[in-house]
Design a protein around this motif. Structure first.
Motif, PDB file in Angstrom:
ATOM      1  N   PRO A 122      33.163  73.347 -35.668  1.00 51.32           N
ATOM      2  CA  PRO A 122      34.204  72.534 -35.022  1.00 51.32           C
ATOM      3  C   PRO A 122      33.631  71.669 -33.907  1.00 51.32           C
ATOM      4  CG  PRO A 122      34.866  74.849 -35.199  1.00 51.32           C
ATOM      5  CD  PRO A 122      33.410  74.797 -35.500  1.00 51.32           C
ATOM      6  N   ILE A 123      34.126  70.433 -33.827  1.00 51.56           N
ATOM      7  CA  ILE A 123      33.736  69.510 -32.755  1.00 51.56           C
ATOM      8  C   ILE A 123      35.006  69.055 -32.054  1.00 51.56           C
ATOM      9  CG2 ILE A 123      32.585  67.361 -32.147  1.00 51.56           C
ATOM     10  CD1 ILE A 123      31.006  67.550 -34.752  1.00 51.56           C
ATOM     11  N   LEU A 124      35.097  69.354 -30.767  1.00 55.49           N
ATOM     12  CA  LEU A 124      36.250  68.965 -29.958  1.00 55.49           C
ATOM     13  C   LEU A 124      35.809  67.886 -28.978  1.00 55.49           C
ATOM     14  CD1 LEU A 124      38.874  71.321 -28.337  1.00 55.49           C
ATOM     15  CD2 LEU A 124      37.925  69.403 -27.067  1.00 55.49           C
ATOM     16  N   VAL A 125      36.408  66.708 -29.072  1.00 52.16           N
ATOM     17  CA  VAL A 125      36.076  65.608 -28.175  1.00 52.16           C
ATOM     18  C   VAL A 125      36.856  65.756 -26.874  1.00 52.16           C
ATOM     19  CG1 VAL A 125      36.265  63.116 -27.810  1.00 52.16           C
ATOM     20  CG2 VAL A 125      35.490  64.003 -30.020  1.00 52.16           C
ATOM     21  N   LEU A 126      36.143  65.547 -25.763  1.00 50.32           N
ATOM     22  CA  LEU A 126      36.748  65.563 -24.432  1.00 50.32           C
ATOM     23  C   LEU A 126      36.310  64.268 -23.765  1.00 50.32           C
ATOM     24  CD1 LEU A 126      38.486  67.645 -22.927  1.00 50.32           C
ATOM     25  CD2 LEU A 126      36.407  68.517 -21.876  1.00 50.32           C
ATOM     26  N   SER A 127      37.203  63.270 -23.740  1.00 52.54           N
ATOM     27  CA  SER A 127      36.783  61.930 -23.336  1.00 52.54           C
ATOM     28  C   SER A 127      37.850  61.233 -22.499  1.00 52.54           C
ATOM     29  CB  SER A 127      36.492  61.089 -24.586  1.00 52.54           C
ATOM     30  OG  SER A 127      36.209  59.749 -24.254  1.00 52.54           O
ATOM     31  N   ALA A 128      37.390  60.302 -21.660  1.00 49.46           N
ATOM     32  CA  ALA A 128      38.312  59.463 -20.889  1.00 49.46           C
ATOM     33  C   ALA A 128      38.859  58.313 -21.730  1.00 49.46           C
ATOM     34  CB  ALA A 128      37.601  58.914 -19.649  1.00 49.46           C
ATOM     35  N   ARG A 129      38.289  58.084 -22.898  1.00 45.81           N
ATOM     36  CA  ARG A 129      38.766  57.009 -23.774  1.00 45.81           C
ATOM     37  C   ARG A 129      40.121  57.392 -24.356  1.00 45.81           C
ATOM     38  NH1 ARG A 129      34.980  53.211 -25.638  1.00 45.81           N
ATOM     39  NH2 ARG A 129      32.837  53.572 -24.916  1.00 45.81           N
TER      40      ARG A 129
ATOM     41  N   THR B 198      42.002  63.971 -24.061  1.00 39.79           N
ATOM     42  CA  THR B 198      41.650  62.963 -23.070  1.00 39.79           C
ATOM     43  C   THR B 198      41.554  63.579 -21.682  1.00 39.79           C
ATOM     44  OG1 THR B 198      43.990  62.373 -22.841  1.00 39.79           O
ATOM     45  CG2 THR B 198      42.673  61.063 -24.371  1.00 39.79           C
ATOM     46  N   LYS B 199      40.678  62.995 -20.869  1.00 46.89           N
ATOM     47  CA  LYS B 199      40.534  63.400 -19.473  1.00 46.89           C
ATOM     48  C   LYS B 199      41.495  62.577 -18.621  1.00 46.89           C
ATOM     49  CE  LYS B 199      35.519  64.036 -20.072  1.00 46.89           C
ATOM     50  NZ  LYS B 199      34.184  63.529 -19.671  1.00 46.89           N
ATOM     51  N   PRO B 200      42.089  63.150 -17.593  1.00 49.51           N
ATOM     52  CA  PRO B 200      42.008  64.561 -17.208  1.00 49.51           C
ATOM     53  C   PRO B 200      42.779  65.447 -18.182  1.00 49.51           C
ATOM     54  CG  PRO B 200      43.592  63.419 -15.842  1.00 49.51           C
ATOM     55  CD  PRO B 200      42.946  62.364 -16.695  1.00 49.51           C
ATOM     56  N   PHE B 201      42.412  66.710 -18.244  1.00 52.00           N
ATOM     57  CA  PHE B 201      42.993  67.622 -19.223  1.00 52.00           C
ATOM     58  C   PHE B 201      43.467  68.895 -18.524  1.00 52.00           C
ATOM     59  CE2 PHE B 201      38.506  68.414 -18.744  1.00 52.00           C
ATOM     60  CZ  PHE B 201      38.429  69.794 -18.608  1.00 52.00           C
ATOM     61  N   ALA B 202      44.339  69.610 -19.198  1.00 46.89           N
ATOM     62  CA  ALA B 202      44.818  70.899 -18.689  1.00 46.89           C
ATOM     63  C   ALA B 202      43.921  71.995 -19.242  1.00 46.89           C
ATOM     64  CB  ALA B 202      46.266  71.128 -19.104  1.00 46.89           C
ATOM     65  N   LEU B 203      43.333  72.791 -18.373  1.00 48.13           N
ATOM     66  CA  LEU B 203      42.401  73.834 -18.798  1.00 48.13           C
ATOM     67  C   LEU B 203      43.016  74.828 -19.790  1.00 48.13           C
ATOM     68  CD1 LEU B 203      39.610  75.143 -18.596  1.00 48.13           C
ATOM     69  CD2 LEU B 203      40.453  76.418 -16.595  1.00 48.13           C
ATOM     70  N   PRO B 204      44.253  75.303 -19.562  1.00 46.69           N
ATOM     71  CA  PRO B 204      44.828  76.241 -20.538  1.00 46.69           C
ATOM     72  C   PRO B 204      44.920  75.657 -21.947  1.00 46.69           C
ATOM     73  CG  PRO B 204      46.080  76.310 -18.496  1.00 46.69           C
ATOM     74  CD  PRO B 204      45.140  75.148 -18.381  1.00 46.69           C
ATOM     75  N   GLU B 205      45.247  74.352 -22.034  1.00 46.62           N
ATOM     76  CA  GLU B 205      45.321  73.720 -23.352  1.00 46.62           C
ATOM     77  C   GLU B 205      43.941  73.658 -23.996  1.00 46.62           C
ATOM     78  OE1 GLU B 205      46.451  69.498 -25.568  1.00 46.62           O
ATOM     79  OE2 GLU B 205      46.870  69.747 -23.421  1.00 46.62           O
TER      80      GLU B 205
END
Length: 244
Positions: free
Chosen positions: A80-87, A106-113
């Protein structure tokens, strides 16, 4: 479970590492593409210490997250690849999925999610197992749903209407039936069904054959209940429609 976090913002990378380790994961961090790919290849080639999930930024120095995702997919079709991006543009998300990523935050993100998504992706990955050899020979006639498969005549009967199958269509359908309920990756299907021809076949060919089989055996090919897709993994054959 081992996670690879690819993030050039050091404070964020260390924050992710800390929180993932609190959840019991082993965490590797990389600030750029070449380092990330070296880590991933080393773990993959060890054959016992693979990376189980990648958390990937897109805006990285020298090598974009899109390029990294493509390279990872050439090595491992399932991880699995999970993208964490400001885009935030839909075009960015669409291209990331085209490169083989599974989820996009997308950033900013909720840590629990984020933690929940990681947990669910890892759970999905655990369903993917190497396909074992068939445990028993199939009967000449095999029934599922409203379909009867005649392996000797290379035909199927659907609601009383007989339809012919090509050799490859029959081999693929038989392979699904032999591994009922299992998640089968495209690479497994290529190796086991196409065999020596697999070097000349792309995963898109498999998808096209699956579409053809669905048109033959599914009451509604757009909403299949027997040959179902498992996002980010492959396909699963279910002889009976799952109950609600």
């Amino acid at each position: 479970m081992k996670l690879l976090v690819v993030e050039d913002e050091q404070a964020l990378a260390q924050g992710l590492k800390f929180n993932f380790e609190q959840e019991g994961y082993t965490v590797l961090t990389a600030e750029d593409g070449p380092t990330a790919l070296n880590y991933f290849r080393d773990c993959y080639e060890s054959d016992k210490d693979n990376v189980d999930l990648v958390v990937l930024d897109l805006m990285l120095p020298g090598m974009s997250g899109y390029e990294i995702a493509k390279e990872i997919r050439r090595i491992d079709e399932v991880v699995p690849i999970l993208v964490l991006s400001a885009r935030e543009l839909s075009e960015d998300k669409a291209y990331a999925f085209d490169c083989g990523t599974d989820q996009y935050m997308t950033k900013p993100f909720a840590l629990p999610e984020l933690l929940s998504r990681v947990k669910n992706l890892l759970k999905r990955k655990s369903l993917v197992q190497p396909a074992p050899a068939p445990t028993k020979a199939l009967p000449p006639l095999y029934h599922f749903g409203n379909v009867t498969v005649d392996f000797e005549a290379f035909e199927i009967e659907v609601d009383g209407e007989r339809k012919s199958l090509t050799n490859l269509e029959l081999r693929l359908l038989k392979y699904f039936i032999e591994h009922e309920g299992m998640v089968l990756t495209r690479s497994q299907i290529l190796e086991d069904v196409w065999g020596e021809q697999s070097a000349f076949v792309t995963t898109r060919t498999i998808d096209n054959f699956v579409l053809r089989l669905r048109k033959l055996v599914e009451s509604n090919p757009a909403e299949p209940v027997h040959i179902v897709s498992v996002r980010g993994a492959g396909y699963r054959f279910m002889p009976e429609e799952a109950s609600e």
